[in-house]
Design a protein around this motif. Sequence first.
Motif, PDB file in Angstrom:
ATOM      1  N   ASP A 559     -21.566 -20.305-114.883  1.00 40.19           N
ATOM      2  CA  ASP A 559     -22.254 -21.595-114.729  1.00 40.19           C
ATOM      3  C   ASP A 559     -22.281 -21.625-113.167  1.00 40.19           C
ATOM      4  N   THR A 560     -23.677 -21.517-112.723  1.00 42.75           N
ATOM      5  CA  THR A 560     -23.943 -21.508-111.354  1.00 42.75           C
ATOM      6  C   THR A 560     -23.952 -22.849-110.554  1.00 42.75           C
ATOM      7  N   GLY A 561     -23.949 -23.689-111.417  1.00 41.92           N
ATOM      8  CA  GLY A 561     -24.002 -25.252-111.183  1.00 41.92           C
ATOM      9  C   GLY A 561     -25.495 -25.828-110.759  1.00 41.92           C
ATOM     10  N   GLY A 562     -26.534 -24.992-111.018  1.00 44.75           N
ATOM     11  CA  GLY A 562     -27.733 -25.573-110.866  1.00 44.75           C
ATOM     12  C   GLY A 562     -28.318 -25.802-112.212  1.00 44.75           C
ATOM     13  N   GLN A 563     -29.781 -26.025-112.316  1.00 44.98           N
ATOM     14  CA  GLN A 563     -30.248 -26.261-113.425  1.00 44.98           C
ATOM     15  C   GLN A 563     -30.526 -24.982-114.198  1.00 44.98           C
ATOM     16  N   ASN A 564     -30.518 -24.987-115.501  1.00 42.14           N
ATOM     17  CA  ASN A 564     -30.440 -23.614-116.437  1.00 42.14           C
ATOM     18  C   ASN A 564     -29.507 -22.743-115.807  1.00 42.14           C
ATOM     19  N   GLY A 565     -28.492 -23.500-115.371  1.00 40.46           N
ATOM     20  CA  GLY A 565     -27.277 -22.205-114.566  1.00 40.46           C
ATOM     21  C   GLY A 565     -26.161 -21.997-115.684  1.00 40.46           C
ATOM     22  N   LYS A 566     -26.164 -22.507-117.040  1.00 46.25           N
ATOM     23  CA  LYS A 566     -25.317 -22.124-117.796  1.00 46.25           C
ATOM     24  C   LYS A 566     -25.561 -20.876-118.658  1.00 46.25           C
ATOM     25  N   GLU A 599     -31.228 -12.389-110.243  1.00 49.48           N
ATOM     26  CA  GLU A 599     -30.509 -11.337-109.881  1.00 49.48           C
ATOM     27  C   GLU A 599     -29.225 -11.014-110.472  1.00 49.48           C
ATOM     28  N   VAL A 600     -28.692 -10.044-110.951  1.00 49.11           N
ATOM     29  CA  VAL A 600     -27.555  -9.579-111.764  1.00 49.11           C
ATOM     30  C   VAL A 600     -26.956  -8.351-110.829  1.00 49.11           C
ATOM     31  N   LYS A 601     -25.678  -8.552-110.301  1.00 46.91           N
ATOM     32  CA  LYS A 601     -25.021  -7.248-109.443  1.00 46.91           C
ATOM     33  C   LYS A 601     -23.766  -7.130-110.178  1.00 46.91           C
ATOM     34  N   ILE A 602     -23.234  -5.917-110.346  1.00 43.90           N
ATOM     35  CA  ILE A 602     -21.988  -5.407-110.790  1.00 43.90           C
ATOM     36  C   ILE A 602     -21.121  -4.583-109.669  1.00 43.90           C
ATOM     37  N   ALA A 603     -19.954  -5.172-109.969  1.00 41.64           N
ATOM     38  CA  ALA A 603     -18.960  -4.455-108.937  1.00 41.64           C
ATOM     39  C   ALA A 603     -17.902  -3.753-109.650  1.00 41.64           C
ATOM     40  N   LEU A 604     -17.123  -2.834-109.613  1.00 37.72           N
ATOM     41  CA  LEU A 604     -15.944  -2.412-110.153  1.00 37.72           C
ATOM     42  C   LEU A 604     -14.900  -2.135-109.244  1.00 37.72           C
ATOM     43  N   LYS A 640     -11.175  -3.948-112.621  1.00 36.86           N
ATOM     44  CA  LYS A 640     -11.869  -5.176-112.737  1.00 36.86           C
ATOM     45  C   LYS A 640     -13.339  -5.263-112.537  1.00 36.86           C
ATOM     46  N   VAL A 641     -13.852  -5.851-113.540  1.00 36.51           N
ATOM     47  CA  VAL A 641     -15.273  -5.868-113.626  1.00 36.51           C
ATOM     48  C   VAL A 641     -15.707  -7.277-113.208  1.00 36.51           C
ATOM     49  N   GLU A 642     -16.659  -7.262-112.068  1.00 37.58           N
ATOM     50  CA  GLU A 642     -16.958  -8.542-111.538  1.00 37.58           C
ATOM     51  C   GLU A 642     -18.542  -8.387-111.651  1.00 37.58           C
ATOM     52  N   VAL A 643     -19.024  -9.528-111.876  1.00 37.07           N
ATOM     53  CA  VAL A 643     -20.560  -9.834-112.405  1.00 37.07           C
ATOM     54  C   VAL A 643     -21.060 -10.833-111.531  1.00 37.07           C
ATOM     55  N   THR A 644     -22.072 -10.697-110.692  1.00 36.50           N
ATOM     56  CA  THR A 644     -22.733 -11.799-109.828  1.00 36.50           C
ATOM     57  C   THR A 644     -23.958 -12.103-110.610  1.00 36.50           C
ATOM     58  N   VAL A 645     -24.047 -13.537-110.776  1.00 35.80           N
ATOM     59  CA  VAL A 645     -25.269 -13.891-111.345  1.00 35.80           C
ATOM     60  C   VAL A 645     -26.068 -15.072-110.614  1.00 35.80           C
ATOM     61  N   ARG A 646     -27.299 -14.695-110.463  1.00 37.60           N
ATOM     62  CA  ARG A 646     -27.828 -15.833-109.480  1.00 37.60           C
ATOM     63  C   ARG A 646     -28.934 -16.344-110.396  1.00 37.60           C
ATOM     64  N   THR A 647     -29.092 -17.552-110.354  1.00 39.59           N
ATOM     65  CA  THR A 647     -30.036 -18.208-111.187  1.00 39.59           C
ATOM     66  C   THR A 647     -31.258 -18.962-110.371  1.00 39.59           C
ATOM     67  N   VAL A 655     -18.169 -13.945-111.916  1.00 39.58           N
ATOM     68  CA  VAL A 655     -17.318 -14.017-112.985  1.00 39.58           C
ATOM     69  C   VAL A 655     -16.575 -12.365-113.040  1.00 39.58           C
ATOM     70  N   SER A 656     -15.417 -12.417-113.545  1.00 36.69           N
ATOM     71  CA  SER A 656     -14.585 -11.127-113.601  1.00 36.69           C
ATOM     72  C   SER A 656     -13.854 -11.091-114.873  1.00 36.69           C
ATOM     73  N   LYS A 657     -13.541  -9.849-115.344  1.00 32.94           N
ATOM     74  CA  LYS A 657     -12.650  -9.539-116.343  1.00 32.94           C
ATOM     75  C   LYS A 657     -12.120  -8.231-116.125  1.00 32.94           C
TER      76      LYS A 657
END
Length: 662
Positions: A559-566, A599-604, A640-647, A655-657
């Motif tokens: 949930d990025t907090g913006g419109q259509n952010g979920k 944009e979608v970015k991944i970090a391990l 740890k798999v981190e995903v950055t989502v920009r809407t 978010v991460s797992k």
Amino acid sequence: MTQTIAPRVRTLVLLILAVAGALLAGAAPASAHAALTGSDPAQGAVVDTAPSQVSLTFSEPIAVSDDSVRVLDPKGERVDKGDPANPSGTTYSVRLVSGLPDGTYTVAYQVVSADSHPVAGAFTFSIGAPSETTVSVSAQGSDDGLVGWLYGFGRYVSYAGFVVMAGGAAFVLACWGPGARVRAVQRLVVSGWLALTAATLGLLMLRGSYTTSGKAGDIFDLTLLGDVLQTKTGAALVSRLLLLAAAALFIAVLFGAYARTAPAGSPDDHADDAAGSDRAEGSGDGGEPDQRDLTFGLAVGGTVVSAGLAASWAMSEHASQGIQAGVAMPVHVVHLLAVAAWLGGLTALLVALYRAPVETPVGRDAVRRFSRLAFGSVVTLAVTGVYQSWRQLGSWSAFTDTRYGQLLLVKIVLVAVMVAAAFVSRRWTQRLADARMPAAAEEVGQPAGTAPPEAPDAKQAEAGKDSVRAAQLARQRAAAEAARQKRLRDADPNRFGLRRSVLAEAGVAVVLLAVTTVLTQTEPGRTEQDARAATATSSSAAAETGQGSGAVSLTMPFDTGGQNGKGVVSVDLDPARVGDNVMHVYAEGPDGKPVDVPEVKIALTLTAQDIGPLPVAPDRIATGHWSASGVQIPMAGDWKVEVTVRTSDIDQVTVSKNAQIG
């Protein structure tokens, strides 16, 4: 106290349309009742050699046609051949042309589940390595758009028409015999028949487009109509039309022969004596033998026709599939009959309280009879509803974890509100009985049975044969008569309170019927949870063998907090071991549809060994799908798999797992 009925009727009609539109618009096409639980190749899989066929496994049997399953290459060209086959159970396959080159392929399917709802979706797999593709996997389903909305609205109208027709007729036969002669009640029942007939014809015409292309231009395609007539749903709709012909004959007798023999209503119906109770202000069981026989025949015939109409829904929807179908279908029929007796009878009572002429008032005995009928209907609804809820949900968690369960909770709350409103109506009925009011005409100081005084100039108009003046006098008399009848209706405060409480019940009933309609278009909670379990089992098995959509699969809401952010982002890593890996990233909106984000970015990161974060920049493959090959995992561990989502330009979230890799 003296407001006219017209604004209230208009308000109620507008409420029906508004609630229907809002709820039906919220019924997403993902509400199909068969779910894809597995495929070979699996979603997002990268295979070394081209497969000879693609297989799809669903949660229940489906109906397929020539173009139900299509496989498209990166340029959008079809590479499947032949018709889909059903080698076993709920698995369906389509053969592929030989010699397919490397790249990403899209599998699009559009089938019809066993309970008549269209199921559409798509996924991708790759041969050799992922590639760019021109195919979008978020194509509009056939049950979306204008045709889907019209079909949903037609279902609502058909339910409403059945409830009004069957319940209104039951109210006349069981509660208020003189109502057979009241024009407002006649129009109500006939309107229900017309609505159900028109809606059934509309559904029959819409069905072909609804389950195939979803295009408005295909509504009148006779070839599609012929195909529909060969299906279970088509047979159910045709059966409904034949039964409606029998219902038309029933209505003709009810408002013809029965209306002529039904006892007349009387203001003395307010009396408490047994003789007044035995008069058929309502029930029709105290008249001549011929009249009693006619009443009995209509009751039996009406019940048979109504049960047949209810069965046309039971044989083609939820009740016909799943566990204990042989028990569920008759239970569904009884449930629908109870709904019609309660809500349809309530609608007839509301119309009678507002529109019945003063000479034929709705007495307390009629209201008491309906109160008993409604109580029996509510008890029946409770018993059959508990069974249907258990059958469709299967677990307590499904009440909150599935859309079907959430809608069912809303329905339960609405039923509770209606029961509370009915209790208030019962209290007003008791007050009406305790008041022992005189005849309605006498309440306003006019002798009962007398006509309103003639306008002063009536004789002059008649003598002069002045047609214009005569017309004016006629309008004046009609207005005076309408005003007189309204004064008579509003003179009794107890009767006015009863009308208001019944009107409140009817308003809640409108919303309840709309929620029920949406429930019939929503995937049952048991099916949804079974599909999730099957998918999880399939993913687990694939992970153990190092095949499928990835040895590690992570799902994270964002949930990025913006419109259509979920939405929800999923990361698949295959084969999830030290060395080279292939990563697939999927983004879905709250409705389960694939969505694109800027944009979608991944970090391990391997925190225990102080490794990372290692950035991964996946490439967009299709709508809501990104992929990256050659993802290096240097050593095994809890990563740890981190995903950055920009809407949007300013809205993003990370978010991460954690997952065991290697």
